[in-house]
Design a protein around this motif. Structure first.
Motif, PDB file in Angstrom:
ATOM      1  N   ASP A 104     -57.066 -18.033 -59.173  1.00  6.49           N
ATOM      2  CA  ASP A 104     -58.241 -16.961 -59.773  1.00  6.49           C
ATOM      3  C   ASP A 104     -57.412 -15.729 -60.509  1.00  6.49           C
ATOM      4  O   ASP A 104     -56.545 -15.212 -59.436  1.00  6.49           O
ATOM      5  N   ARG A 107     -58.894 -10.594 -63.110  1.00  2.00           N
ATOM      6  CA  ARG A 107     -60.206 -10.262 -63.710  1.00  2.00           C
ATOM      7  C   ARG A 107     -61.411 -10.828 -62.767  1.00  2.00           C
ATOM      8  O   ARG A 107     -62.470 -10.075 -63.124  1.00  2.00           O
ATOM      9  N   VAL A 108     -61.485 -11.666 -62.365  1.00  2.00           N
ATOM     10  CA  VAL A 108     -62.526 -12.688 -61.507  1.00  2.00           C
ATOM     11  C   VAL A 108     -62.783 -11.764 -60.433  1.00  2.00           C
ATOM     12  O   VAL A 108     -64.317 -11.455 -60.105  1.00  2.00           O
ATOM     13  N   ARG A 110     -62.763  -8.279 -60.379  1.00  2.00           N
ATOM     14  CA  ARG A 110     -63.377  -7.280 -61.061  1.00  2.00           C
ATOM     15  C   ARG A 110     -64.748  -7.749 -61.496  1.00  2.00           C
ATOM     16  O   ARG A 110     -65.797  -7.088 -61.271  1.00  2.00           O
ATOM     17  N   ASP A 111     -64.960  -8.844 -62.244  1.00  2.00           N
ATOM     18  CA  ASP A 111     -66.166  -9.389 -62.558  1.00  2.00           C
ATOM     19  C   ASP A 111     -67.158  -9.825 -61.431  1.00  2.00           C
ATOM     20  O   ASP A 111     -68.370  -9.441 -61.463  1.00  2.00           O
ATOM     21  N   SER A 112     -66.570 -10.117 -60.223  1.00  2.00           N
ATOM     22  CA  SER A 112     -67.289 -10.360 -59.059  1.00  2.00           C
ATOM     23  C   SER A 112     -67.927  -8.793 -58.664  1.00  2.00           C
ATOM     24  O   SER A 112     -69.251  -8.806 -58.237  1.00  2.00           O
ATOM     25  N   GLU A 114     -68.687  -6.394 -60.529  1.00  2.00           N
ATOM     26  CA  GLU A 114     -69.371  -6.092 -61.659  1.00  2.00           C
ATOM     27  C   GLU A 114     -70.864  -6.468 -61.308  1.00  2.00           C
ATOM     28  O   GLU A 114     -72.041  -6.144 -61.402  1.00  2.00           O
ATOM     29  N   VAL A 115     -70.875  -8.051 -61.126  1.00  3.02           N
ATOM     30  CA  VAL A 115     -72.068  -8.751 -61.050  1.00  3.02           C
ATOM     31  C   VAL A 115     -72.530  -8.333 -59.452  1.00  3.02           C
ATOM     32  O   VAL A 115     -73.962  -8.146 -59.438  1.00  3.02           O
ATOM     33  N   ARG A 120     -70.668  -2.220 -65.108  1.00  2.00           N
ATOM     34  CA  ARG A 120     -69.547  -2.415 -65.869  1.00  2.00           C
ATOM     35  C   ARG A 120     -68.463  -1.352 -65.665  1.00  2.00           C
ATOM     36  O   ARG A 120     -68.853  -0.145 -65.783  1.00  2.00           O
TER      37      ARG A 120
END
Length: 161
Positions: A104, A107-108, A110-112, A114-115, A120
């Motif tokens: 991974d 970015r994954v 960071r995205d996790s 954020e979710v 954001r």
């Protein structure tokens, strides 16, 4: 010049004819005082929360996480044998644990975050809390390329613009 000690207010002078008395009723030993005074309040100098410990089984193997924290794509190929359990600290002050694949990209992570926290972050850097600390701005690098191993702690920092 008189070098004799004056009599104290309690009346226990140094006459050889008087009997020795114990300490005054108000005197306490160190054992008596232990636990009676609360410790002085020291301010917490750590401005960051402590991240939760990553639990380990008796034999040192990790146990599967609760079902809500498992990503479907992490466990569908190969049974999740290579998944890394990471603790992530977000810029909002929150933290969480989650399994990630070694392939991974950052970015994954960071995205996790954020979710998980419903916000954001935009431009960020991700740092390892290992010694020496390493910081990465290229979020397309994989966890393996960054040298992140199982049980690592990652912190997400907002980039100054």
């Amino acid at each position: 010049m008189d070098l004799t000690r004056p009599e104290s207010k309690t009346g226990s002078g140094h006459d050889p004819g008087t009997t020795a008395r114990g300490p005054p009723a108000s005197a306490k030993t160190a054992g008596d005082l232990q636990g009676t005074c609360p410790p002085p309040h020291a301010p917490d100098l750590n401005k960051y929360k402590v991240l939760p410990a990553i639990p380990r089984g008796r034999s040192g193997t990790r146990s599967p996480p609760p079902q809500e924290e498992v990503r479907a794509e992490s466990w569908c190929d190969g049974g999740g044998g290579g998944a890394l359990l990471l603790a992530v600290s977000a810029p909002c002050g929150g933290s969480f644990e989650q399994h990630f694949e070694p392939s991974d990209p950052l970015r994954v992570v960071r995205d996790s975050a954020e979710v998980r926290f419903g916000t954001r972050y935009g431009e960020v850097s991700i740092a390892t809390m290992d010694v020496p600390r390493r910081s990465f701005r290229d979020l397309e690098r994989t966890l393996v390329q960054c040298g992140v191993h199982d049980g690592s702690v990652l912190c997400i920092f907002l980039s100054k613009q």
